[in-house]
Design a protein around this motif. Structure first.
Motif, mmCIF file in Angstrom:
data_model
loop_
_atom_site.group_PDB
_atom_site.id
_atom_site.type_symbol
_atom_site.label_atom_id
_atom_site.label_comp_id
_atom_site.label_asym_id
_atom_site.label_seq_id
_atom_site.Cartn_x
_atom_site.Cartn_y
_atom_site.Cartn_z
ATOM 1 N N TRP A 45 59.339 41.690 -32.446
ATOM 2 C CA TRP A 45 60.317 42.352 -31.591
ATOM 3 C C TRP A 45 60.302 43.850 -31.880
ATOM 4 O O TRP A 45 60.295 44.269 -33.041
ATOM 5 C CB TRP A 45 61.715 41.796 -31.860
ATOM 6 N N ARG A 46 60.292 44.632 -30.816
ATOM 7 C CA ARG A 46 60.291 46.084 -30.966
ATOM 8 C C ARG A 46 61.387 46.661 -30.082
ATOM 9 O O ARG A 46 61.380 46.462 -28.859
ATOM 10 C CB ARG A 46 58.936 46.670 -30.556
ATOM 11 N N ASP A 47 62.332 47.331 -30.689
ATOM 12 C CA ASP A 47 63.442 47.936 -29.946
ATOM 13 C C ASP A 47 64.112 46.937 -29.014
ATOM 14 O O ASP A 47 64.431 47.241 -27.858
ATOM 15 C CB ASP A 47 62.952 49.151 -29.152
ATOM 16 N N GLY A 48 64.300 45.723 -29.526
ATOM 17 C CA GLY A 48 65.031 44.711 -28.779
ATOM 18 C C GLY A 48 64.224 43.919 -27.786
ATOM 19 O O GLY A 48 64.759 43.042 -27.106
ATOM 20 N N LYS A 49 62.917 44.200 -27.672
ATOM 21 C CA LYS A 49 62.073 43.485 -26.721
ATOM 22 C C LYS A 49 60.966 42.723 -27.452
ATOM 23 O O LYS A 49 60.391 43.225 -28.415
ATOM 24 C CB LYS A 49 61.442 44.462 -25.725
ATOM 25 N N LEU A 50 60.682 41.520 -26.979
ATOM 26 C CA LEU A 50 59.592 40.733 -27.543
ATOM 27 C C LEU A 50 58.276 41.308 -27.026
ATOM 28 O O LEU A 50 57.989 41.263 -25.834
ATOM 29 C CB LEU A 50 59.718 39.266 -27.135
ATOM 30 N N VAL A 51 57.473 41.873 -27.923
ATOM 31 C CA VAL A 51 56.238 42.531 -27.494
ATOM 32 C C VAL A 51 54.984 41.766 -27.880
ATOM 33 O O VAL A 51 53.904 42.047 -27.349
ATOM 34 C CB VAL A 51 56.153 43.973 -28.066
ATOM 35 N N ASN A 52 55.100 40.783 -28.781
ATOM 36 C CA ASN A 52 53.915 40.048 -29.185
ATOM 37 C C ASN A 52 54.305 38.720 -29.817
ATOM 38 O O ASN A 52 55.310 38.618 -30.514
ATOM 39 C CB ASN A 52 53.088 40.869 -30.201
ATOM 40 N N SER A 53 53.504 37.687 -29.544
ATOM 41 C CA SER A 53 53.679 36.386 -30.165
ATOM 42 C C SER A 53 52.308 35.841 -30.489
ATOM 43 O O SER A 53 51.387 35.965 -29.666
ATOM 44 C CB SER A 53 54.432 35.432 -29.224
ATOM 45 N N ARG A 54 52.129 35.280 -31.678
ATOM 46 C CA ARG A 54 50.818 34.781 -32.073
ATOM 47 C C ARG A 54 50.955 33.631 -33.064
ATOM 48 O O ARG A 54 52.005 33.430 -33.670
ATOM 49 C CB ARG A 54 49.969 35.903 -32.669
ATOM 50 N N LYS A 55 49.868 32.880 -33.206
ATOM 51 C CA LYS A 55 49.856 31.751 -34.129
ATOM 52 C C LYS A 55 49.814 32.222 -35.574
ATOM 53 O O LYS A 55 49.255 33.280 -35.886
ATOM 54 C CB LYS A 55 48.637 30.857 -33.867
#
Length: 477
Positions: free
Chosen positions: A271-281
Motif C-alpha cells: 500500500w502506498r499513500d492509502g492505495k493498493l499499488v502491488n500484490s504478489r506471491k
C-alpha cells in the motif's frame, strides 16, 4: 486476482526454527482514564440502547458469546457495556494469549471515557456501533454471517459424499460444485470449471490439492478429497466470525504506506499513500515452522546478502554433509558459524529486506523460484520469500528516493546496505476469508490450523482442521 481483506492471539519465549532467535514477548497496557461512566449514570433509554446493541451482536459474529446484563444497577450495566465495547473495539479475545507471538499494532481506545461521554449524551447505542471496523469489507462479512446463521444449523456439506468415488474421465452431477471449490482454492482456473465431466485439467488440479494435504495424489475424488473441498454453512459461518474478530484486532487507521503479508494466502500487498499499488506471491513458514504474526518495519535493503545459517538448520540439516556440500553451496565456517557467501546460490537470493524485530524474521529473495508456482506456499523455515524480489526492491527504492544508491549497492557484488529514509511498516496477518472480484467473501483453507483457537475462544464448536502438509524444499530461511 482475489484481493486481501483490506479493512482489515500466551506470551512466551518463541523460536522460529531456522529463521529466528528466542525472545521474550511483552504486552501493552492502556493508561486508565480519570473519567468514570458512573459519574453520568444510566437511564431507562441508555439501558435499552445497551440491550438492543447486545441483542444485535450477531452482525459482528459474537452471538456465541454471552454478554447479557447480569443486573440492573449502574455498576452491572457499566461492566457489561465495557465488556461488549472492548469486544467491538479491539476484539473479544486477546491474540497475545491465543498465539505465542503477536505484535501487530492493536487499537487502544479509552473505553471508560468513551462510555462516560456516551452516557452524558444519551448515545450509548451510537457509541457502541462506532467501535467496530467501519469499512465495507467488515460489513460484508457481517451480512454474510447473518445470512448463513439464518440457514438450518445442520452441518450439511455442499457436495454429497454419498455414492462412488469420482475417477478421471467420469461424469458426475457433483463435478460443477467441485470445480467451483477448486477455483476458490486456486487449484483451477475459472475457465476450466465447466461441465459435469472429470477432465484431465480438473484431475491435475485435484492431484495438486491431494499432494498439498498429504494424500495419495491419484486424482480420485473420494471421501478424503471431498473432506477438503466440502465446507458446511456452519463451518463457513465460523470462519467468517473468526476473520471478523481478526479485523477487530487491527488498528482502524493503519499506516497509509505499508506492506501487509497474508500468511494464510501467502500473498503480499503493498500500500502506498492509502492505495493498493502491488500484490504478489510469497512463500511463508511451513506448518510447525509458522511465520509469526508480527508488526515490524523494513528499515533497509541489503544488496547481495550473505546468510549466517541458524544453529537449528546447521545442526538438523547441514551437519555431517561434509566439506564438499559446503563448497558447492558457497558456505564456509566463520567464528563457529556457517556463512553462505553472496551470489545467486545464496539462500537469501540477491536482496534482503531487513526488518526490526526480536525474531529474526524478514523478507528476502530466493533461488528456489519454482515454489512460487505452488498453490500452498507454506514452505519456508519462517521467513518470507518474495516473488520477483529484485523487482519489488526496485519499486521500494524508487518510491523512497534511493534508486541510485540501490543500483550502486547491487553493482558492488558484495553485501551492501541501503538505509531507507523512512521505515515501511509490515504487518504479518492471517486471514482465511478473502474477497472475489465481485467483492463477495469466500472462505479459503486454514493452512496453519490457527482458526480453531480463535473460534473456540468465541464460543464456537471446533471445526474441521485440515492443515497443509509440506516439507521444506531447501535449507533456506
Amino acid at each position: 486476482m482475489r484481493g486481501l481483506l483490506s479493512g482489515s492471539a500466551l506470551a512466551a519465549v518463541f523460536l522460529v526454527a531456522g529463521c529466528g532467535q528466542p525472545s521474550g514477548q511483552g504486552g501493552n497496557a492502556t493508561a486508565p482514564s480519570a473519567q468514570t461512566p458512573d459519574q453520568a449514570g444510566w437511564t431507562k433509554d441508555t439501558t435499552a440502547q445497551l440491550r438492543d446493541a447486545i441483542g444485535k451482536r450477531a452482525m459482528h459474529g459474537l452471538d456465541q458469546m454471552p454478554f447479557a446484563v447480569s443486573g440492573t444497577d449502574d455498576a452491572a450495566l457499566t461492566q457489561t457495556a465495557l465488556s461488549y465495547a472492548g469486544a467491538l473495539a479491539h476484539g473479544a479475545t486477546d491474540p497475545k494469549k491465543l498465539y505465542d507471538v503477536y505484535t501487530v499494532p492493536r487499537p487502544e481506545p479509552d473505553l471508560r471515557r468513551g462510555l462516560a461521554d456516551a452516557l452524558r449524551a444519551g448515545k450509548v447505542g451510537d457509541w457502541l456501533n462506532s467501535l467496530a471496523p467501519q469499512d465495507a469489507n467488515y460489513k460484508k462479512l457481517g451480512q454474510a454471517y447473518l445470512a448463513l446463521r439464518k440457514k438450518p444449523a445442520a452441518p450439511t456439506p455442499a457436495i454429497s459424499d454419498a455414492g462412488e468415488s469420482i475417477k478421471p474421465g467420469a461424469s458426475d452431477p457433483r463435478l460443477p460444485v467441485i470445480a467451483r471449490e477448486l477455483v476458490v482454492l486456486d487449484y483451477l482456473d475459472q475457465a476450466a470449471a465447466t461441465g459435469d465431466r472429470y477432465t484431465p485439467t480438473m484431475v491435475a488440479a485435484v492431484k495438486r490439492m491431494q499432494a498439498d494435504y498429504g494424500m495419495e495424489p491419484d486424482g480420485v475424488i473420494g471421501a478424503d478429497a471431498l473432506g477438503i473441498l466440502n465446507m458446511s454453512d456452519v463451518d463457513r459461518a465460523r470462519s467468517i466470525a473468526v476473520n471478523m474478530e481478526r479485523l477487530r484486532w487491527l488498528e482502524r487507521t493503519p499506516p497509509a504506506t505499508r506492506i501487509d503479508v497474508n500468511l494464510a494466502a501467502a500473498r503480499l500487498s503493498y500500500w502506498r499513500d492509502g492505495k493498493l499499488v502491488n500484490s504478489r506471491k510469497v512463500v511463508v513458514g511451513e506448518p510447525d515452522k509458522e511465520t509469526p504474526q508480527l508488526g515490524s518495519p523494513i528499515f533497509r535493503l541489503v544488496a547481495n546478502p550473505t546468510w549466517t545459517v541458524p544453529r537449528s538448520v546447521q545442526q538438523k540439516e547441514i551437519a555431517g554433509k561434509g566439506a564438499g556440500y559446503l563448497k558447492a553451496n558457497n558456505m564456509s565456517w566463520k567464528d563457529g558459524w556457517i556463512v553462505q557467501a553472496s551470489g545467486p546460490k545464496n539462500s537469501l537470493g540477491l536482496v534482503k529486506f531487513d526488518m526490526q524485530n526480536d525474531h529474526a524474521i524478514y523478507l528476502h529473495d530466493t533461488p528456489a523460484k519454482p515454489l512460487f508456482g505452488l498453490v500452498q506456499r507454506q514452505r519456508s523455515h519462517g521467513c518470507v520469500r518474495v516473488d520477483d524480489a529484485l523487482g519489488f526492491a526496485e519499486m521500494l527504492a524508487t518510491d523512497e528516493g534511493v534508486l541510485d544508491q540501490w543500483h550502486q549497492a547491487r553493482a558492488t557484488g558484495k553485501e551492501t546496505f541501503v538505509k531507507l529514509p523512512r521505515q515501511i511498516p509490515v504487518r504479518m496477518l492471517y486471514q482465511t476469508v478473502l474477497f472475489d472480484d465481485a467483492g463477495e467473501p469466500i472462505v479459503r483453507n486454514d493452512p496453519y490450523g490457527w482458526d480453531d483457537r480463535v473460534g473456540s475462544a468465541l464460543g464456537f464448536k471446533a471445526g474441521k482442521a485440515l492443515r497443509v502438509k509440506t516439507d521444506e524444499a531447501d535449507v533456506g530461511p
